[in-house]
Write a protein that holds these residues in place. Structure first.
Motif, PDB file in Angstrom:
ATOM      1  N   ASP A  56     -26.350 -25.288  -3.901  1.00 31.34           N
ATOM      2  CA  ASP A  56     -26.000 -26.162  -5.018  1.00 31.34           C
ATOM      3  C   ASP A  56     -26.202 -27.603  -4.545  1.00 31.34           C
ATOM      4  OD1 ASP A  56     -25.006 -27.078  -7.439  1.00 31.34           O
ATOM      5  OD2 ASP A  56     -22.914 -26.660  -6.980  1.00 31.34           O
ATOM      6  N   ILE A  57     -26.329 -28.525  -5.463  1.00 28.77           N
ATOM      7  CA  ILE A  57     -26.503 -29.931  -5.076  1.00 28.77           C
ATOM      8  C   ILE A  57     -25.174 -30.677  -5.106  1.00 28.77           C
ATOM      9  CG2 ILE A  57     -27.525 -32.148  -5.728  1.00 28.77           C
ATOM     10  CD1 ILE A  57     -30.064 -30.680  -6.474  1.00 28.77           C
ATOM     11  N   GLU A  58     -24.457 -30.599  -6.217  1.00 27.73           N
ATOM     12  CA  GLU A  58     -23.203 -31.353  -6.350  1.00 27.73           C
ATOM     13  C   GLU A  58     -22.049 -30.563  -5.750  1.00 27.73           C
ATOM     14  OE1 GLU A  58     -23.502 -34.214 -10.158  1.00 27.73           O
ATOM     15  OE2 GLU A  58     -23.037 -32.137 -10.618  1.00 27.73           O
ATOM     16  N   MET A  59     -21.552 -31.060  -4.605  1.00 27.79           N
ATOM     17  CA  MET A  59     -20.436 -30.421  -3.921  1.00 27.79           C
ATOM     18  C   MET A  59     -19.599 -31.481  -3.218  1.00 27.79           C
ATOM     19  SD  MET A  59     -22.199 -27.080  -2.147  1.00 27.79           S
ATOM     20  CE  MET A  59     -23.413 -28.063  -1.244  1.00 27.79           C
ATOM     21  N   PRO A  60     -18.308 -31.189  -3.016  1.00 33.30           N
ATOM     22  CA  PRO A  60     -17.482 -32.109  -2.240  1.00 33.30           C
ATOM     23  C   PRO A  60     -17.845 -32.016  -0.759  1.00 33.30           C
ATOM     24  CG  PRO A  60     -16.223 -30.155  -2.829  1.00 33.30           C
ATOM     25  CD  PRO A  60     -17.557 -30.052  -3.524  1.00 33.30           C
ATOM     26  N   GLU A  61     -17.393 -32.961   0.018  1.00 30.12           N
ATOM     27  CA  GLU A  61     -17.608 -33.011   1.462  1.00 30.12           C
ATOM     28  C   GLU A  61     -19.025 -33.443   1.819  1.00 30.12           C
ATOM     29  OE1 GLU A  61     -15.196 -32.333   3.868  1.00 30.12           O
ATOM     30  OE2 GLU A  61     -13.723 -31.899   2.316  1.00 30.12           O
ATOM     31  N   ALA A  86     -30.390 -29.989 -11.346  1.00 31.22           N
ATOM     32  CA  ALA A  86     -31.765 -29.835 -10.869  1.00 31.22           C
ATOM     33  C   ALA A  86     -32.723 -29.465 -11.997  1.00 31.22           C
ATOM     34  CB  ALA A  86     -31.817 -28.784  -9.769  1.00 31.22           C
ATOM     35  N   GLN A  87     -32.580 -30.127 -13.131  1.00 36.86           N
ATOM     36  CA  GLN A  87     -33.515 -29.886 -14.230  1.00 36.86           C
ATOM     37  C   GLN A  87     -34.895 -30.376 -13.813  1.00 36.86           C
ATOM     38  OE1 GLN A  87     -32.268 -28.165 -16.811  1.00 36.86           O
ATOM     39  NE2 GLN A  87     -30.248 -28.315 -15.898  1.00 36.86           N
ATOM     40  N   LEU A  99     -37.528 -32.868   0.142  1.00 36.04           N
ATOM     41  CA  LEU A  99     -36.823 -32.428   1.348  1.00 36.04           C
ATOM     42  C   LEU A  99     -37.209 -31.001   1.748  1.00 36.04           C
ATOM     43  CD1 LEU A  99     -33.305 -33.947   0.623  1.00 36.04           C
ATOM     44  CD2 LEU A  99     -34.879 -34.612   2.464  1.00 36.04           C
ATOM     45  N   GLY A 100     -38.042 -30.352   0.944  1.00 34.22           N
ATOM     46  CA  GLY A 100     -38.557 -29.048   1.347  1.00 34.22           C
ATOM     47  C   GLY A 100     -38.064 -27.840   0.586  1.00 34.22           C
ATOM     48  N   ALA A 101     -37.352 -28.019  -0.514  1.00 33.26           N
ATOM     49  CA  ALA A 101     -36.907 -26.848  -1.293  1.00 33.26           C
ATOM     50  C   ALA A 101     -38.129 -26.046  -1.736  1.00 33.26           C
ATOM     51  CB  ALA A 101     -36.102 -27.290  -2.511  1.00 33.26           C
ATOM     52  N   VAL A 102     -38.079 -24.730  -1.545  1.00 35.75           N
ATOM     53  CA  VAL A 102     -39.209 -23.890  -1.930  1.00 35.75           C
ATOM     54  C   VAL A 102     -39.164 -23.508  -3.405  1.00 35.75           C
ATOM     55  CG1 VAL A 102     -39.602 -23.001   0.392  1.00 35.75           C
ATOM     56  CG2 VAL A 102     -38.088 -21.740  -1.159  1.00 35.75           C
ATOM     57  N   GLU A 103     -37.961 -23.516  -3.977  1.00 33.85           N
ATOM     58  CA  GLU A 103     -37.773 -23.221  -5.408  1.00 33.85           C
ATOM     59  C   GLU A 103     -36.587 -24.026  -5.904  1.00 33.85           C
ATOM     60  OE1 GLU A 103     -39.301 -20.945  -7.544  1.00 33.85           O
ATOM     61  OE2 GLU A 103     -40.563 -19.845  -6.126  1.00 33.85           O
ATOM     62  N   ILE A 104     -36.623 -24.364  -7.173  1.00 33.60           N
ATOM     63  CA  ILE A 104     -35.499 -25.041  -7.814  1.00 33.60           C
ATOM     64  C   ILE A 104     -35.214 -24.321  -9.114  1.00 33.60           C
ATOM     65  CG2 ILE A 104     -34.661 -27.189  -8.840  1.00 33.60           C
ATOM     66  CD1 ILE A 104     -36.490 -28.661  -6.833  1.00 33.60           C
ATOM     67  N   ILE A 105     -33.971 -23.866  -9.248  1.00 36.06           N
ATOM     68  CA  ILE A 105     -33.555 -23.148 -10.450  1.00 36.06           C
ATOM     69  C   ILE A 105     -32.375 -23.901 -11.049  1.00 36.06           C
ATOM     70  CG2 ILE A 105     -32.622 -20.982 -11.350  1.00 36.06           C
ATOM     71  CD1 ILE A 105     -34.091 -19.617  -8.948  1.00 36.06           C
ATOM     72  N   LYS A 107     -29.188 -24.340 -13.327  1.00 37.54           N
ATOM     73  CA  LYS A 107     -28.150 -23.538 -13.987  1.00 37.54           C
ATOM     74  C   LYS A 107     -28.281 -23.818 -15.487  1.00 37.54           C
ATOM     75  CE  LYS A 107     -24.897 -23.588 -10.136  1.00 37.54           C
ATOM     76  NZ  LYS A 107     -23.636 -24.182  -9.616  1.00 37.54           N
ATOM     77  N   PRO A 108     -28.305 -22.781 -16.311  1.00 36.34           N
ATOM     78  CA  PRO A 108     -28.631 -22.969 -17.730  1.00 36.34           C
ATOM     79  C   PRO A 108     -27.553 -23.634 -18.576  1.00 36.34           C
ATOM     80  CG  PRO A 108     -28.121 -20.673 -17.300  1.00 36.34           C
ATOM     81  CD  PRO A 108     -28.151 -21.371 -15.975  1.00 36.34           C
ATOM     82  N   SER A 109     -26.301 -23.568 -18.141  1.00 33.67           N
ATOM     83  CA  SER A 109     -25.216 -24.077 -18.990  1.00 33.67           C
ATOM     84  C   SER A 109     -24.284 -25.012 -18.245  1.00 33.67           C
ATOM     85  CB  SER A 109     -24.412 -22.896 -19.558  1.00 33.67           C
ATOM     86  OG  SER A 109     -25.254 -22.027 -20.250  1.00 33.67           O
ATOM     87  N   GLY A 110     -24.824 -25.778 -17.356  1.00 37.11           N
ATOM     88  CA  GLY A 110     -24.005 -26.728 -16.631  1.00 37.11           C
ATOM     89  C   GLY A 110     -23.378 -26.133 -15.383  1.00 37.11           C
ATOM     90  N   THR A 111     -22.423 -26.861 -14.833  1.00 36.10           N
ATOM     91  CA  THR A 111     -21.790 -26.498 -13.571  1.00 36.10           C
ATOM     92  C   THR A 111     -21.229 -25.086 -13.573  1.00 36.10           C
ATOM     93  OG1 THR A 111     -21.231 -28.820 -13.243  1.00 36.10           O
ATOM     94  CG2 THR A 111     -20.050 -27.231 -11.911  1.00 36.10           C
TER      95      THR A 111
END
Length: 138
Positions: A56-61, A86-87, A99-105, A107-111
């Motif tokens: 995931d991209i948005e995370m604490p820490e 990650a739209q 940064l090298g992500a091989v795929e980006i998916i 999430k269809p309905s938000g967090t």
């Protein structure tokens, strides 16, 4: 042949459960761990040495993008982003690709995409199988 190992990283327990179930639905894949944030993920990568990280991209820490910066220096794991921010064409998706992500998916309905398995489950399995070099099933 050994099954590709997968580490799942998402700050939501519910999303970790849903994505974990998606991964476990393919008997050729081995979910070896799940982390609730980027700092924990980096520690787990050291010990588990996964082949693939679902991130995931948005995370604490520590954000997923920050994790990717560290991973590029310490791991050969392939990264698949699964995130609400990650739209296609978003700055976050573009940075993840850089940064090298091989795929980006996305999430269809938000967090909290409770419909993730229904709408994107197949796409997630296909992305993992591609990243692992396994044949893709229809």
């Amino acid at each position: 042949m050994a099954k590709p190992t997968i580490l799942l990283v998402d700050d939501s327990v519910l999303m970790r459960t849903i994505i974990g179930d998606i991964v476990r639905s393919d008997e050729d894949l081995d979910l070896v761990g799940a982390a609730e944030n980027g700092k924990v993920a980096l520690e787990m990568v050291k010990s588990l040495k996964p082949d693939i990280v679902l991130l995931d991209i948005e995370m604490p820490e520590m954000s997923g993008l920050e994790v990717m910066e560290h991973l590029s220096l310490t791991s050969r794991a392939k990264v698949i982003i699964i995130s609400s921010v990650a739209q296609v064409g978003s700055p976050e998706a573009n940075e993840a690709r850089a940064l090298g992500a091989v795929e980006i998916i996305a999430k269809p309905s938000g967090t909290m995409s409770l419909d993730l398995a229904h709408k994107k489950g197949h796409d997630i399995v296909v992305a993992i199988r591609r990243a692992a070099g396994l044949p893709v099933r229809s």
